[in-house]
Design an enzyme around this catalytic site. Structure first.
Site, PDB file in Angstrom:
ATOM      1  NE  ARG A 147      -4.188  -1.776   1.905  1.00 21.61           N
ATOM      2  CZ  ARG A 147      -4.195  -2.683   2.826  1.00 21.61           C
ATOM      3  NH1 ARG A 147      -3.065  -2.768   3.693  1.00 21.61           N
ATOM      4  NH2 ARG A 147      -4.861  -3.815   2.847  1.00 21.61           N
ATOM      5  CE  LYS A 202      -0.521  13.693 -14.676  1.00 21.20           C
ATOM      6  NZ  LYS A 202      -0.636  14.183 -16.112  1.00 21.20           N
ATOM      7  CD  GLU A 230       7.570  16.432 -22.373  1.00 22.32           C
ATOM      8  OE1 GLU A 230       6.863  17.539 -21.790  1.00 22.32           O
ATOM      9  OE2 GLU A 230       6.762  15.551 -22.363  1.00 22.32           O
ATOM     10  CE  LYS A 263       5.584  17.796 -14.669  1.00 20.52           C
ATOM     11  NZ  LYS A 263       5.501  16.387 -15.300  1.00 20.52           N
ATOM     12  CD  GLU A 304      -3.665  15.574 -15.300  1.00 18.96           C
ATOM     13  OE1 GLU A 304      -3.580  14.529 -14.876  1.00 18.96           O
ATOM     14  OE2 GLU A 304      -2.993  16.134 -16.331  1.00 18.96           O
ATOM     15  NE  ARG A 357       0.501  16.824 -12.559  1.00 21.93           N
ATOM     16  CZ  ARG A 357       0.853  16.231 -11.814  1.00 21.93           C
ATOM     17  NH1 ARG A 357       0.887  16.411 -10.369  1.00 21.93           N
ATOM     18  NH2 ARG A 357       1.820  15.363 -12.087  1.00 21.93           N
ATOM     19  CG  ASN A 390      -2.172  16.938 -20.278  1.00 22.37           C
ATOM     20  OD1 ASN A 390      -1.604  16.016 -20.537  1.00 22.37           O
ATOM     21  ND2 ASN A 390      -2.726  17.197 -19.088  1.00 22.37           N
ATOM     22  CG  HIS A 433       2.009  15.770 -23.263  1.00 25.32           C
ATOM     23  ND1 HIS A 433       2.667  16.970 -23.588  1.00 25.32           N
ATOM     24  CD2 HIS A 433       2.851  14.794 -23.110  1.00 25.32           C
ATOM     25  CE1 HIS A 433       3.736  16.658 -23.022  1.00 25.32           C
ATOM     26  NE2 HIS A 433       3.993  15.596 -22.663  1.00 25.32           N
ATOM     27  CG  HIS A 471      -0.087  10.790 -24.749  1.00 26.83           C
ATOM     28  ND1 HIS A 471      -0.471  11.139 -23.413  1.00 26.83           N
ATOM     29  CD2 HIS A 471       1.094  10.251 -24.429  1.00 26.83           C
ATOM     30  CE1 HIS A 471       0.121  10.914 -22.617  1.00 26.83           C
ATOM     31  NE2 HIS A 471       1.514  10.649 -23.053  1.00 26.83           N
ATOM     32  CG  HIS A 508       6.873  11.231 -24.544  1.00 25.48           C
ATOM     33  ND1 HIS A 508       5.413  10.998 -24.675  1.00 25.48           N
ATOM     34  CD2 HIS A 508       7.012  12.446 -23.854  1.00 25.48           C
ATOM     35  CE1 HIS A 508       4.912  11.932 -23.976  1.00 25.48           C
ATOM     36  NE2 HIS A 508       5.829  12.862 -23.337  1.00 25.48           N
TER      37      HIS A 508
END
Lengths: 371, 371
Positions: free
Chosen positions: B127, B148, B190, B231, B241, B245, B249, B252, B256, B268
């Site tokens: 956990r 993330k 990026e 960032k 998000e 946030r 993107n 992206h 993506h 990427h």
């Protein structure tokens, strides 16, 4: 909203209602609206083969659909084997096919297995979506509170998981009328555990008026609400199990190992009863618990048809499994043990020898009674 | 601790240092101690086959061992196929065999794939246990910030995951000297994205003095620190998000889908460059962005050897993949699009037709240039 008791659960990360009552299902859509789940939200129900036979998930689905919600129903195979990464992966993929989005909701309708699995899926699908618990067993009064979710590995139970609080727990106690007697009895074990931890009055009520058979939805709701309050108070103070929450592990350190060693032929509640007795014995040996309080615990378990001894087997494989327990530090073992009725404490200086001594001193339990 | 820049990242759930410098590895054990990771803690390093060939993980392991830590090293196959539930399960089981406990630490040494995978494993093992990022690629300056973590499904990237903040990011920019040129270039994408979002001065620096080849550890540390600050400022305000946030993107949403449709033969960073151009075109069409700012973005990508057009293929499979994007609502699509250099905004009323129009208007990119 009459008939149900509503307990607000306030954790560090979230506040949500725990709703319990003999006809709580009738209040489902009202509570959904209160939690901000409007009919634009799709609801992905996860249940299992046993529960689907009671028609309860289908009834909830129909209620939700007539209130305008889009509802999907996924049915896992019954049994703990479904609490796996493989089943989780199947569910993720079904959810993607159904276009379940980050703003949608997972609803677990079932016992602890379904709640843990569905909660883990909700915690990790698209990095986490909202989650509702609708318990259908007595044991799930325990597992549905506190946000512990997870799946098993071959090496043991709940080794992979997360803390993910539900936004609502809705517990209709009339569904428990159809619970097989072994399931009912197993759930009593956690009820008694919660009484030992924090509600001596509940403990003595159970001694004077045992609930060994299902006592109807009203008394069930009352007993479960009292046991739930014990757990809720602890979880509110320690969401992530850094301290106080370890109290809830009483009976479980030994119990989990017994359950796992039996390949789950000994059910969770039965194993917790056995664990509670071994740990009470350990506490007596250490001078922490009076032998009369230990006997009261055994009596309460006995009156509710639960095991009053430990399995007839050598302790070494039990110790091996215990050594993997998540809460142990590298150097010493951590236990929650009873110091009295309503007084459980966390101790960090338990040795293997203490456990072996308690194990040897505990009666052996076979189906039908102790030897 | 000289030589490194330390940026405190303050999220709602945790505060941790982002350490970047040309010899940051020499400060590893000092920062570990500062983060409360003492030699009683076991450190489970997760890396991949490519990174292990640089000897950097072995060097870190030796440094840690001579400081008294117990260290394990697990090596996944290189490539995005390792970012899977199956690899995660193998790692959990190895960690159990090594008796990794809740108080121990996972350390990711690698690029984005390793960081995402190791972070997911850390987020869910027992956990959740503590987690350290040691990035080895330029692209990982992005993925190592923000918490993330996740794995892929056959249906798409990062569909299963969690938010799990590291306790430390330690970025030694001298390791980037051995980065293959395609990896370096991909990471610049990026970097340029972060400049477009929130650092126009960085953007213009990159235009006047392009970093198309590795410019040495000092200048790399300076550039990355500036991009990282953009960032970090956003992540600090929106850990989960829910709003701001989404700005990250930009590039992206389309990128993506391009990456996935190519079966990852388009990397990427390259896909993000392509996505940035299509989204800039969309913004020009909607009257949000001037065509001169769009041209500056294309120029910056061009100067750094990145694609300046979109792949030569029909848009329908791209739209299909975009429809699964985590951030879309059921009814409309959400995009982050540039309104200017240093000005990206989230818009919620983008239609399929807007995307199709932008796609058709964008130059086609083939290896070597646009047509």
């Amino acid at each position: 909203m009459s008939g149900s008791t509503v307990i607000e659960v306030k954790t560090a990360s979230k506040t949500y209602p725990f709703v319990i009552g003999p006809a709580a299902r009738e209040e489902l859509t009202a509570f959904l609206a209160q939690c901000g789940v409007t009919p634009e939200t799709a609801i992905f129900i996860i249940t299992d083969q046993n529960v689907i036979e009671t028609d309860y998930p289908q009834e909830l689905k129909a209620r939700l659909e007539s209130a305008g919600y889009t509802v999907y129903l996924a049915v896992a195979a019954a049994g703990d084997a479904s609490k796996s990464l493989a089943t989780a992966e199947q569910l993720y993929r079904t959810m993607l096919q159904m276009h379940i989005r980050r703003s949608d909701v997972v609803m677990a309708v079932g016992g602890g297995m379904v709640g843990d699995l569905a909660g883990f899926v909700a915690a990790t699908y698209l990095r986490g979506i909202r989650f509702i618990q609708v318990p259908t067993t007595l044991l799930a009064h325990d597992s549905s509170i506190g946000g512990k979710v997870g799946v098993n590995l071959a090496e043991g139970k709940n080794l992979v998981g997360a803390f993910h609080q539900p936004i609502l727990v809705l517990y209709d106690t009339s569904v428990l009328s159809t619970l097989p007697s072994r399931e009912w009895t197993g759930g009593l074990s956690e009820l008694i555990k919660h009484a030992v931890i924090g509600d001596p009055a509940l403990f003595h009520d159970l001694l004077s008026q045992p609930a060994s058979d299902y006592p109807g939805p009203e008394r069930t709701a009352e007993l479960v609400a009292r046991a739930a309050r014990v757990k809720i108070q602890i979880v509110e103070q320690d969401e992530q199990e850094s301290g106080l929450r370890m109290l809830l592990n009483v009976g479980h350190t030994v119990g989990h190992a017994i359950e796992q060693k039996s390949d789950y032929s000994i059910h969770h509640g039965e194993a917790v009863a056995m664990g509670l007795i071994v740990e009470a014995e350990l506490a007596v040996n250490k001078g922490w618990l009076s032998s009369s309080d230990r006997d009261l615990i055994i009596q309460a378990l006995c009156l509710h048809g639960l095991p009053t001894g430990r399995p007839d087997q050598p302790i070494s494989p039990i110790l091996e499994i215990m050594n993997l327990d998540k809460k142990h530090q590298r150097q010493s073992w951590t236990f929650a043990v009873p110091f009295g009725i309503g007084d459980v404490r966390v101790v960090r200086d338990v040795s293997r020898e203490d456990v072996i001594r308690a194990w040897e001193a505990t009666n052996i339990w076979r189906e039908g009674g102790v030897e």
